[in-house]
Scaffold this motif. Structure first.
Motif, mmCIF file in Angstrom:
data_model
loop_
_atom_site.group_PDB
_atom_site.id
_atom_site.type_symbol
_atom_site.label_atom_id
_atom_site.label_comp_id
_atom_site.label_asym_id
_atom_site.label_seq_id
_atom_site.Cartn_x
_atom_site.Cartn_y
_atom_site.Cartn_z
ATOM 1 N N ARG A 189 0.857 -1.190 0.000
ATOM 2 C CA ARG A 189 0.000 0.000 0.000
ATOM 3 C C ARG A 189 0.883 1.227 0.000
ATOM 4 O O ARG A 189 1.813 1.343 0.811
ATOM 5 N N GLY A 190 0.621 2.139 -0.911
ATOM 6 C CA GLY A 190 1.408 3.362 -0.961
ATOM 7 C C GLY A 190 1.104 4.261 0.216
ATOM 8 O O GLY A 190 -0.027 4.318 0.699
ATOM 9 N N THR A 191 2.131 4.954 0.692
ATOM 10 C CA THR A 191 1.954 5.921 1.773
ATOM 11 C C THR A 191 2.653 7.209 1.399
ATOM 12 O O THR A 191 3.623 7.208 0.634
ATOM 13 N N ARG A 192 2.192 8.293 1.984
ATOM 14 C CA ARG A 192 2.798 9.590 1.664
ATOM 15 C C ARG A 192 4.272 9.625 2.043
ATOM 16 O O ARG A 192 5.114 10.106 1.286
ATOM 17 N N LEU A 193 4.586 9.126 3.232
ATOM 18 C CA LEU A 193 5.961 9.223 3.695
ATOM 19 C C LEU A 193 6.900 8.405 2.828
ATOM 20 O O LEU A 193 7.998 8.847 2.487
ATOM 21 N N GLU A 194 6.466 7.207 2.425
ATOM 22 C CA GLU A 194 7.349 6.344 1.649
ATOM 23 C C GLU A 194 7.309 6.646 0.156
ATOM 24 O O GLU A 194 8.029 6.017 -0.607
ATOM 25 N N SER A 195 6.474 7.601 -0.244
ATOM 26 C CA SER A 195 6.400 7.914 -1.676
ATOM 27 C C SER A 195 7.717 8.461 -2.200
ATOM 28 O O SER A 195 7.960 8.461 -3.397
ATOM 29 N N GLY A 196 8.564 8.934 -1.306
ATOM 30 C CA GLY A 196 9.867 9.440 -1.716
ATOM 31 C C GLY A 196 11.002 8.455 -1.537
ATOM 32 O O GLY A 196 12.154 8.788 -1.798
ATOM 33 N N LEU A 197 10.699 7.235 -1.078
ATOM 34 C CA LEU A 197 11.740 6.234 -0.838
ATOM 35 C C LEU A 197 11.740 5.217 -1.972
ATOM 36 O O LEU A 197 10.783 4.454 -2.130
ATOM 37 N N ALA A 198 12.804 5.208 -2.745
ATOM 38 C CA ALA A 198 12.851 4.333 -3.918
ATOM 39 C C ALA A 198 12.689 2.866 -3.514
ATOM 40 O O ALA A 198 13.358 2.375 -2.608
ATOM 41 N N PHE A 199 11.779 2.173 -4.212
ATOM 42 C CA PHE A 199 11.517 0.737 -4.068
ATOM 43 C C PHE A 199 10.943 0.354 -2.701
ATOM 44 O O PHE A 199 10.970 -0.817 -2.329
ATOM 45 N N ALA A 200 10.398 1.334 -1.959
ATOM 46 C CA ALA A 200 9.775 0.997 -0.675
ATOM 47 C C ALA A 200 8.583 0.066 -0.891
ATOM 48 O O ALA A 200 8.361 -0.867 -0.124
ATOM 49 N N GLY A 201 7.798 0.333 -1.935
ATOM 50 C CA GLY A 201 6.640 -0.510 -2.212
ATOM 51 C C GLY A 201 7.039 -1.928 -2.593
ATOM 52 O O GLY A 201 6.397 -2.902 -2.181
ATOM 53 N N ILE A 202 8.095 -2.069 -3.389
ATOM 54 C CA ILE A 202 8.576 -3.411 -3.776
ATOM 55 C C ILE A 202 9.034 -4.170 -2.540
ATOM 56 O O ILE A 202 8.805 -5.384 -2.409
ATOM 57 N N HIS A 203 9.673 -3.467 -1.600
ATOM 58 C CA HIS A 203 10.105 -4.120 -0.368
ATOM 59 C C HIS A 203 8.902 -4.694 0.379
ATOM 60 O O HIS A 203 8.914 -5.856 0.825
ATOM 61 N N ALA A 204 7.837 -3.896 0.519
ATOM 62 C CA ALA A 204 6.641 -4.378 1.212
ATOM 63 C C ALA A 204 5.979 -5.517 0.442
ATOM 64 O O ALA A 204 5.498 -6.489 1.028
ATOM 65 N N LEU A 205 5.979 -5.421 -0.869
ATOM 66 C CA LEU A 205 5.316 -6.418 -1.708
ATOM 67 C C LEU A 205 6.002 -7.776 -1.610
ATOM 68 O O LEU A 205 5.344 -8.824 -1.516
ATOM 69 N N LEU A 206 7.324 -7.773 -1.631
ATOM 70 C CA LEU A 206 8.073 -9.036 -1.708
ATOM 71 C C LEU A 206 8.482 -9.575 -0.345
ATOM 72 O O LEU A 206 9.118 -10.629 -0.274
ATOM 73 N N TRP A 207 8.137 -8.860 0.736
ATOM 74 C CA TRP A 207 8.574 -9.290 2.062
ATOM 75 C C TRP A 207 8.230 -10.741 2.355
ATOM 76 O O TRP A 207 9.070 -11.488 2.868
ATOM 77 N N PRO A 208 7.023 -11.222 2.008
ATOM 78 C CA PRO A 208 6.699 -12.627 2.340
ATOM 79 C C PRO A 208 7.479 -13.650 1.509
ATOM 80 O O PRO A 208 7.501 -14.832 1.863
ATOM 81 N N VAL A 209 8.077 -13.255 0.393
ATOM 82 C CA VAL A 209 8.718 -14.231 -0.498
ATOM 83 C C VAL A 209 10.183 -13.880 -0.751
ATOM 84 O O VAL A 209 10.740 -14.213 -1.792
ATOM 85 N N LEU A 210 10.814 -13.203 0.211
ATOM 86 C CA LEU A 210 12.203 -12.781 0.012
ATOM 87 C C LEU A 210 13.144 -13.958 -0.200
ATOM 88 O O LEU A 210 14.186 -13.822 -0.851
ATOM 89 N N ASP A 211 12.781 -15.125 0.332
ATOM 90 C CA ASP A 211 13.652 -16.288 0.134
ATOM 91 C C ASP A 211 13.816 -16.618 -1.343
ATOM 92 O O ASP A 211 14.843 -17.162 -1.771
ATOM 93 N N GLY A 212 12.789 -16.307 -2.140
ATOM 94 C CA GLY A 212 12.849 -16.616 -3.561
ATOM 95 C C GLY A 212 13.835 -15.768 -4.332
ATOM 96 O O GLY A 212 14.211 -16.125 -5.461
ATOM 97 N N VAL A 213 14.280 -14.649 -3.745
ATOM 98 C CA VAL A 213 15.217 -13.769 -4.453
ATOM 99 C C VAL A 213 16.525 -14.506 -4.731
ATOM 100 O O VAL A 213 17.138 -14.351 -5.799
ATOM 101 N N ASP A 214 16.944 -15.338 -3.796
ATOM 102 C CA ASP A 214 18.227 -16.033 -3.951
ATOM 103 C C ASP A 214 18.190 -17.083 -5.055
ATOM 104 O O ASP A 214 19.243 -17.583 -5.482
ATOM 105 N N THR A 215 17.005 -17.441 -5.540
ATOM 106 C CA THR A 215 16.897 -18.429 -6.620
ATOM 107 C C THR A 215 17.014 -17.799 -7.995
ATOM 108 O O THR A 215 17.060 -18.522 -8.997
ATOM 109 N N LEU A 216 17.067 -16.467 -8.070
ATOM 110 C CA LEU A 216 17.120 -15.787 -9.357
ATOM 111 C C LEU A 216 18.540 -15.818 -9.923
ATOM 112 O O LEU A 216 19.517 -15.981 -9.175
ATOM 113 N N PRO A 217 18.675 -15.645 -11.242
ATOM 114 C CA PRO A 217 20.014 -15.528 -11.839
ATOM 115 C C PRO A 217 20.802 -14.391 -11.203
ATOM 116 O O PRO A 217 20.206 -13.398 -10.747
ATOM 117 N N GLU A 218 22.096 -14.481 -11.231
ATOM 118 C CA GLU A 218 22.949 -13.549 -10.497
ATOM 119 C C GLU A 218 22.688 -12.070 -10.822
ATOM 120 O O GLU A 218 22.527 -11.264 -9.890
#
Length: 857
Positions: free
Chosen positions: A29-58
């Motif tokens: 969910r977008g917020t006013r305060l985080e609207s200026g923080l690059a990739f803050a929304g992606i961080h919140a979105l992927l938080w439950p599946v962060l383990d999958g990041v390590d399976t991606l190509p380098e």
């Protein structure tokens, strides 16, 4: 989904999540305060599946980890988008995926662009994306995604909702509530509890604020303090709020009020408007106290006497959120906090967060006690805003900086930004003045050369050879010789080319005129590969726009179209009007040679809307050339000549020497087919003079071709045109020469030779998709065949002329369609009449052309 606050978008998203069954749900969910923080929304979105990041190509893993703040590597936005897409696709192989983003209007720019990138590429994946925002997405980041407006309830539904919310509400109050709420469900629910005062005509916004205020003021002081703290925190981090020392009683009352809700570790206001009312209604002193408390918590320092200055001095690498809370808590100018924000801006920019950096530097300037520091930060902020595509903000920062430090100082601090902005968005002569002025004040010589080069280009874009010559004079020997346009006296050698930086690469049309498109194209290809590894979207859009013209000349039209589409999209996203128009004109050129007249006209109109008021003659000339080609290939040479003649008409909006040169062959052909060979001579001389001066293969070939079109014995000139070494490197122009030669051979009754030339031309036109000229070549091939059946009475050309005459066309109209002279049409008709036994044109309508070739009555 889009619509007004409170209209029900969040409820629909929650319903979709509840109905998702066995889907993997990723939400943010977008917020006013985080609207200026690059990739803050992606961080919140992927938080439950962060383990999958390590399976991606380098490369993708590194880019995504950097975006999430786990790595110091510079962020590549394209790789981040690809990484998120790859992660979603991998999750979708196991279970369907639902991606949900509420309040998308407050998502940080990097997240919004990433989600738009992913959304456009999920058509064949078991995944769905649902976004909710306030604004109509037709003209923003989400413009290519399907959209539905969520509208208000009708009166019957509104009555049911109001009655369900407040069962004891009387009929009069229900009617007043329905009228005041105007179908807004949140307004209906809230106003039903505090109905409008009789007789008041107040908009829903103020009514909602009043309703929320009444409910907030009824709460205990500690509960209101909790709501204010949550509103100031704005990220919904329950742990941070608890560390701030909120008591359990306040939590319980806030949850019972329905204004605040908790889901796991996240705290959410039931609607963003509640947060706004809580925050804006609080006294300034209480807001600042809340931000100081949050800064202490986030920094890990909880001592009651811990002050802002102490924190700023002690946390050299403080989190960006801490810097922002300190800025919100500042009572006035504070150099320590300003410096902390400036450092945060540098870190954000290194991660690709240019918009975040611009916002931070703007606030840092406001907190700067020293006007010189404020001007420096504003100039840097303007540069960051420009790179982020926020042109209006960049201009605002520049003006504020100039008020503090003067134009010359800001020109140095911003590296000549005002001229670059004017060049990309405004008047070219004004851009020239800015660029040459700042070129003289910047201390860095490489920057000075870049500004001087852009000044030359501004003069060229404006079609003002005098301005171009002045900028070249100021550059002295540091100018790339490719910047010299046809009216100058320079000559380019291969070892003169300077192609190390996209900023100093000469305009593509000049490269085409000089005949060095292959070398420049290879250099730009390397630059594109490098730029795709960075977040330099403005630079990438500029280079893509350049390569399109070069690809067109070399016959790689598929790649040209793809680059034009991508360049135009990027340019539109960052607000680079001139780059978008350049790509649009290239698409118009392709549409002209492919016979799409409607697209040509539409694109030309849009181009002129941008270019004419701003004096960008090069863009107007390109659009005018497209209109001329479109008319010429459609068989309307008079109309084509009218357009193309404007390229050399002094003081006309479309007058431009480079495009007059590039369009010379079209202009000569149009003039010849229109029966005005005298009008062709100046344009033929233009291309011949250029050929003598430069020796460019295309120009030498074009010089022979124009002589062939203007002489009664053209065979030798046609053959010379085709034989020029290197001429075949431009396949469209070479095939066109074959077509014109084949047409002449066919008229000279040398059918076998004509078929050979026409066949080669047709094969090239078919490969390129040049439909009008393919049809013309095919038609000419048919004319070289021996007639069969009853049609023996007439030659193929006589049959064509007779059919058109039967339709009522005049000799001139028939000549335009068949690309022959009106006199030749008359000659053919003089043969047709006795062969068919008719004496008037009217009798042709009664001839059975498909059967016996006799009068039917």
């Amino acid at each position: 989904m889009w619509g007004d606050p409170g209209i029900g978008k969040t409820a629909l998203l929650e319903h979709a999540i509840g109905a998702a069954g066995d889907f993997t749900v990723l939400s943010c969910r977008g917020t006013r305060l985080e609207s200026g923080l690059a990739f803050a929304g992606i961080h919140a979105l992927l938080w439950p599946v962060l383990d999958g990041v390590d399976t991606l190509p380098e490369p993708q893993r590194t880019a995504l980890r950097s975006a999430l703040g786990c790595d110091e590597t510079p962020v590549d936005r394209f790789l981040v988008g690809g990484a998120v897409l790859a992660l979603v696709c991998r999750l979708a192989e196991q279970r369907p995926v639902l991606v949900v983003a509420d309040d998308a209007q407050w998502l940080d720019e990097a997240t919004a662009q990433c989600l738009a990138f992913v959304s456009r590429r999920l058509r064949t994946v078991r995944a769905a994306v649902l976004l909710a925002t306030y604004e109509d997405p037709a003209c923003g980041t989400w413009d290519q995604l399907p959209a539905v407006e969520v509208r208000g309830l009708d009166d019957d539904s509104a009555r049911l909702l109001a009655a369900a919310t407040a069962p004891g509400l009387d009929e009069v109050s229900i009617r007043r509530t329905i009228r005041a709420a105007a179908g807004n469900p949140l307004a209906l629910a809230e106003l039903a509890l505090t109905p409008p005062v009789p007789g008041e005509q107040i908009a829903v916004g103020p009514r909602l604020r009043r309703a929320f205020t009444a409910r907030i003021e009824a709460l205990a002081t500690s509960t209101r303090a909790l709501l204010l703290l949550a509103a100031a925190e704005d990220r919904g981090d329950r742990q941070v709020l608890q560390q701030a020392g909120v008591d359990a009683v306040a939590w319980d009352e806030a949850l019972r009020s329905g204004l605040l809700g908790v889901q796991g570790d996240r705290v959410r206001f039931r609607h963003p408007l509640i947060r706004t009312v809580v925050y804006e209604n609080a006294p300034a002193s209480e807001r600042k106290a809340a931000h100081r408390l949050l800064a202490r918590v986030l920094s890990g320092r909880n001592a009651e006497d811990f002050g802002t200055r102490h924190l700023a001095a002690a946390t050299d690498n403080a989190d960006e959120l801490v810097a922002w809370h300190l800025a919100a808590a500042a009572d006035g100018a504070d150099e320590d906090v300003a410096g902390l924000l400036e450092k945060a801006a540098g870190r954000a920019q290194a991660r690709g967060g240019c918009a975040t950096a611009a916002r931070a530097l703007g606030r840092a300037a406001e907190l700067s006690p020293d006007p010189a520091d404020a001007a420096r930060r504003l100039a840097r902020g303007a540069r960051a805003a420009w790179e982020a595509g926020q042109v209006d903000l960049a201009r605002e920062y520049l003006l504020r900086a100039e008020e503090l430090a003067g134009e010359a100082a800001v020109g140095e601090l911003s590296e000549g930004l005002r001229g670059l902005i004017e060049f990309a968005h405004g008047d070219q002569e004004r851009a020239f003045r800015y660029l040459t002025g700042d070129m003289r004040v910047v201390s860095d010589q490489d920057t000075a050369v870049e500004l001087g080069t852009m000044a030359v280009r501004a003069g060229w874009s404006a079609g003002r050879t005098g301005l171009q010559a002045e900028a070249l004079r100021q550059l002295g020997g540091r100018a790339d010789p490719l910047l010299f346009e046809p009216a100058s006296g320079a000559v380019v050698r291969d070892d003169d080319l300077r192609l190390d930086s996209w900023r100093v690469t000469p305009p593509a049309p000049l490269c085409v005129a000089w005949g060095v498109e292959r070398s420049v194209s290879e250099a730009l290809g390397r630059q594109i590969a490098e730029l795709r590894r960075t977040d330099s979207v403005t630079a990438l859009a500029a280079v893509l726009a350049q390569t399109v013209t070069l690809d067109i000349a070399q016959g790689d039209w598929s790649r040209a179209a793809a680059s034009a589409e991508e360049g135009m999209r990027l340019a539109e996203e960052i607000g680079a009007d001139h780059l978008a128009t350049q790509c649009r004109n290239c698409l118009g050129w392709l549409a002209a040679v492919r016979g799409d007249e409607q697209t040509v006209a539409s694109l030309a109109e849009r181009s002129r809307e941008v270019s004419v008021p701003r004096g960008v003659r090069v863009l107007t000339a390109a659009a005018t050339w497209n209109l001329g080609m479109s008319a010429l290939f459609a068989g309307r040479p008079e109309e084509a000549l009218e357009h193309l003649s404007r390229l050399t008409e002094p003081e006309h909006d479309a007058s431009h020497p480079t495009f007059a040169l590039l369009a010379a062959v079209d202009t000569v052909e149009a003039a010849v087919h229109a029966g005005q060979p005298d009008a062709a001579e100046p344009h033929a001389n233009l291309v011949r003079d250029w050929a003598e001066r430069t020796g460019a293969a295309w120009a030498v070939s074009a010089g022979h071709l124009t002589r062939a079109l203007l002489t009664s014995e053209p065979e030798e000139e046609f053959r010379l045109a085709l034989a020029v070494p290197g001429a075949s490197a431009r396949p469209f122009a070479h095939a066109r020469t074959r077509l014109l030669f084949g047409e002449w051979l066919r008229r000279a009754r040398r059918r076998t030779e004509a078929r050979a030339q026409l066949g080669e031309a047709a094969a090239t036109f078919q490969r390129l998709g040049a439909t009008p000229l393919l049809e013309r070549a095919t038609s000419e091939q048919e004319l070289t065949e021996q007639p069969r059946g009853a049609a023996h009475l007439l030659t193929s050309q006589e049959l064509r002329v007779a059919r058109l005459a039967r339709e009522g066309l005049t000799n001139r109209e028939i000549a335009a369609q068949l690309l022959i002279s009106p006199r030749t049409v008359g000659h053919h008709l003089s043969n047709v009449f006795p062969k068919l036994g008719v004496v008037t044109r009217a009798e042709l309508s009664h001839i059975d052309f498909d059967g016996s070739m006799r009068l039917t009555r």
